[in-house]
Design an enzyme around this catalytic site. Structure first.
Site, PDB file in Angstrom:
ATOM      1  N   ASN A   9      -5.494  16.762  20.907  1.00 40.45           N
ATOM      2  CA  ASN A   9      -4.617  15.591  20.786  1.00 40.45           C
ATOM      3  C   ASN A   9      -5.335  14.548  19.935  1.00 40.45           C
ATOM      4  O   ASN A   9      -6.268  13.906  20.398  1.00 40.45           O
ATOM      5  CB  ASN A   9      -4.325  15.057  22.199  1.00 40.45           C
ATOM      6  CG  ASN A   9      -3.610  13.727  22.187  1.00 40.45           C
ATOM      7  OD1 ASN A   9      -3.059  13.312  21.161  1.00 40.45           O
ATOM      8  ND2 ASN A   9      -3.613  13.054  23.339  1.00 40.45           N
ATOM      9  N   LYS A  11      -4.258  11.764  18.931  1.00 39.22           N
ATOM     10  CA  LYS A  11      -3.821  10.389  19.209  1.00 39.22           C
ATOM     11  C   LYS A  11      -3.517   9.686  17.869  1.00 39.22           C
ATOM     12  O   LYS A  11      -3.098  10.352  16.917  1.00 39.22           O
ATOM     13  CB  LYS A  11      -4.863   9.656  20.050  1.00 39.22           C
ATOM     14  CG  LYS A  11      -5.262  10.484  21.273  1.00 39.22           C
ATOM     15  CD  LYS A  11      -6.047   9.732  22.287  1.00 39.22           C
ATOM     16  CE  LYS A  11      -6.372  10.667  23.438  1.00 39.22           C
ATOM     17  NZ  LYS A  11      -6.998   9.982  24.560  1.00 39.22           N
ATOM     18  N   HIS A  95       1.888  11.518  28.425  1.00 40.07           N
ATOM     19  CA  HIS A  95       0.448  11.241  28.377  1.00 40.07           C
ATOM     20  C   HIS A  95       0.186   9.888  29.042  1.00 40.07           C
ATOM     21  O   HIS A  95       1.003   8.971  28.951  1.00 40.07           O
ATOM     22  CB  HIS A  95      -0.020  11.224  26.917  1.00 40.07           C
ATOM     23  CG  HIS A  95      -1.500  11.165  26.793  1.00 40.07           C
ATOM     24  ND1 HIS A  95      -2.199   9.992  26.944  1.00 40.07           N
ATOM     25  CD2 HIS A  95      -2.428  12.133  26.565  1.00 40.07           C
ATOM     26  CE1 HIS A  95      -3.494  10.241  26.810  1.00 40.07           C
ATOM     27  NE2 HIS A  95      -3.661  11.537  26.584  1.00 40.07           N
ATOM     28  N   GLU A  97      -1.513   7.472  28.231  1.00 41.78           N
ATOM     29  CA  GLU A  97      -1.415   6.315  27.321  1.00 41.78           C
ATOM     30  C   GLU A  97       0.043   5.920  27.101  1.00 41.78           C
ATOM     31  O   GLU A  97       0.360   4.742  26.957  1.00 41.78           O
ATOM     32  CB  GLU A  97      -2.139   6.637  26.000  1.00 41.78           C
ATOM     33  CG  GLU A  97      -3.650   6.641  26.209  1.00 41.78           C
ATOM     34  CD  GLU A  97      -4.425   7.565  25.285  1.00 41.78           C
ATOM     35  OE1 GLU A  97      -3.904   7.980  24.231  1.00 41.78           O
ATOM     36  OE2 GLU A  97      -5.586   7.880  25.630  1.00 41.78           O
ATOM     37  N   GLU A 167      -4.953  15.238  33.697  1.00 41.22           N
ATOM     38  CA  GLU A 167      -5.913  14.359  33.025  1.00 41.22           C
ATOM     39  C   GLU A 167      -6.133  13.126  33.890  1.00 41.22           C
ATOM     40  O   GLU A 167      -5.330  12.181  33.833  1.00 41.22           O
ATOM     41  CB  GLU A 167      -5.369  13.913  31.669  1.00 41.22           C
ATOM     42  CG  GLU A 167      -5.061  15.053  30.725  1.00 41.22           C
ATOM     43  CD  GLU A 167      -4.979  14.557  29.290  1.00 41.22           C
ATOM     44  OE1 GLU A 167      -5.818  14.981  28.490  1.00 41.22           O
ATOM     45  OE2 GLU A 167      -4.103  13.735  28.981  1.00 41.22           O
ATOM     46  N   GLY A 173     -11.372   9.470  27.513  1.00 37.71           N
ATOM     47  CA  GLY A 173     -12.064   8.648  26.535  1.00 37.71           C
ATOM     48  C   GLY A 173     -13.226   7.856  27.105  1.00 37.71           C
ATOM     49  O   GLY A 173     -13.742   6.950  26.461  1.00 37.71           O
ATOM     50  N   SER A 211     -12.368  13.741  28.546  1.00 38.77           N
ATOM     51  CA  SER A 211     -13.762  13.870  28.126  1.00 38.77           C
ATOM     52  C   SER A 211     -14.271  15.312  28.157  1.00 38.77           C
ATOM     53  O   SER A 211     -15.430  15.556  28.492  1.00 38.77           O
ATOM     54  CB  SER A 211     -14.666  12.945  28.951  1.00 38.77           C
ATOM     55  OG  SER A 211     -14.301  11.590  28.745  1.00 38.77           O
TER      56      SER A 211
HETATM   57  P1  PGA Z   1     -10.478  12.569  25.620  1.00 39.84           P
HETATM   58  O1  PGA Z   1      -8.865  12.470  25.677  1.00 39.84           O
HETATM   59  O2  PGA Z   1     -10.829  14.022  25.463  1.00 39.84           O
HETATM   60  O3  PGA Z   1     -10.865  11.744  24.432  1.00 39.84           O
HETATM   61  O4  PGA Z   1     -10.980  12.015  26.906  1.00 39.84           O
HETATM   62  C1  PGA Z   1      -8.107  13.435  26.346  1.00 39.84           C
HETATM   63  C2  PGA Z   1      -6.643  13.094  26.245  1.00 39.84           C
HETATM   64  O5  PGA Z   1      -6.290  11.907  26.322  1.00 39.84           O
HETATM   65  O6  PGA Z   1      -5.789  13.981  26.084  1.00 39.84           O
END
Ligand code: PGA
Length: 254
Positions: A9, A11, A95, A97, A167, A173, A211
């Site tokens: 992803n 983003k 997601h 976010e 997640e 992140g 992460s």
């Molecule tokens: P990350 O994001 O691997 O940077 O923690 C995962 C995600 O939001 O899908």
């Protein structure tokens, strides 16, 4: 055997130059993998055609979001049919976010899941608790609610295109990852709730996200109910992303 999936992803990151640099490298390396992992790149929608041109057919392409509406006067939105038209096979839905920053509710996620499935896409429904919810002992309750609401409209013949990504919000992140035990425990619960909903739970791929890096992917993927990963930051670096793809054991899953 359940499908094994590693999805990157991006983003709101990347550029035409990054696509030109990274995607051919990933495609070549993935073509040589023998662990059966299905690799998906989920770039910003504007780059979907360029990614697809470089990735097809070895690496699948997805969108990070789509509209809950079918078509019409919805300025700024992208429909599921357009994603299909552009060669996408996957759509991320819900997601954290999107939920947190764009006020997407479980109901909106459910509508988007149905748009994706009706258009022929596979829907990757993202679920996960916040740190506060985990500290309050409510992680399972929150994730169960998200899974049951988000997938409430899925018909018996559509489950083969449903993927769930667990997640934990506090792991996205942040460099913090759930322990393999915590990830496995939540994945086993998700599989149980899917079964209670009438889904063929043993066949639904469950991805872990938050992460995931080259140095923790193998341990996570070794868990019996972890069928792959949804990778954010580490998917923007070809070497790191490919190491994660290679971390999938050959005989993973049931
Ligand atoms: P990350 O994001 O691997 O940077 O923690 C995962 C995600 O939001 O899908």
């Amino acid at each position: 055997m359940r499908r094994k999936i590693v999805a990157g992803n991006w983003k709101m990151n990347g550029s035409a130059d990054l696509v030109a640099d990274l995607v051919p490298t990933v495609r070549k390396a993935v073509a040589g993998l023998d662990n059966g992992v299905e690799v998906v790149i989920v770039p910003p929608a504007l780059y979907v055609p360029q990614v697809r041109a470089e990735a097809d057919p070895v690496v699948a392409v997805g969108v990070q979001n789509l509209s809950g509406y079918e078509a019409g006067a919805y300025t700024g939105e992208i429909s599921a049919a357009m994603a299909v038209d552009s060669g996408c096979r996957y759509a991320l839905i819900g997601h954290s976010e999107r939920r947190r920053l764009f006020a997407e509710s479980d109901q909106i996620a459910a509508e988007k899941v149905m748009r994706a499935l009706e258009s022929g896409l596979s829907a990757i429904l993202c679920v996960g608790e916040t740190l506060e919810e985990r500290d309050q002992g409510r992680a399972e309750q929150v994730v169960e609610g998200q899974v049951c609401a988000g997938l409430s409209g899925v018909g018996p013949d559509q489950w083969d295109r449903v993927v769930v990504a667990y997640e934990p919000v506090w792991a996205i992140g942040t460099g913090k990852t759930a322990t393999t035990d915590d990830a496995q425990a939540m994945h086993a619960s998700i599989r149980r709730w899917l079964g209670e909903m009438g889904a063929p739970a043993q066949d639904v791929p469950l991805l872990y996200g938050g992460s995931v890096k080259a140095d923790n992917a193998a341990a996570l993927f070794a868990e019996p109910d972890v069928d792959g990963g949804l990778i954010g930051g580490a998917s923007l670096m070809a070497d790191e992303f490919l190491s994660i793809c290679r971390a999938m054991p050959v005989n993973a899953g049931n």
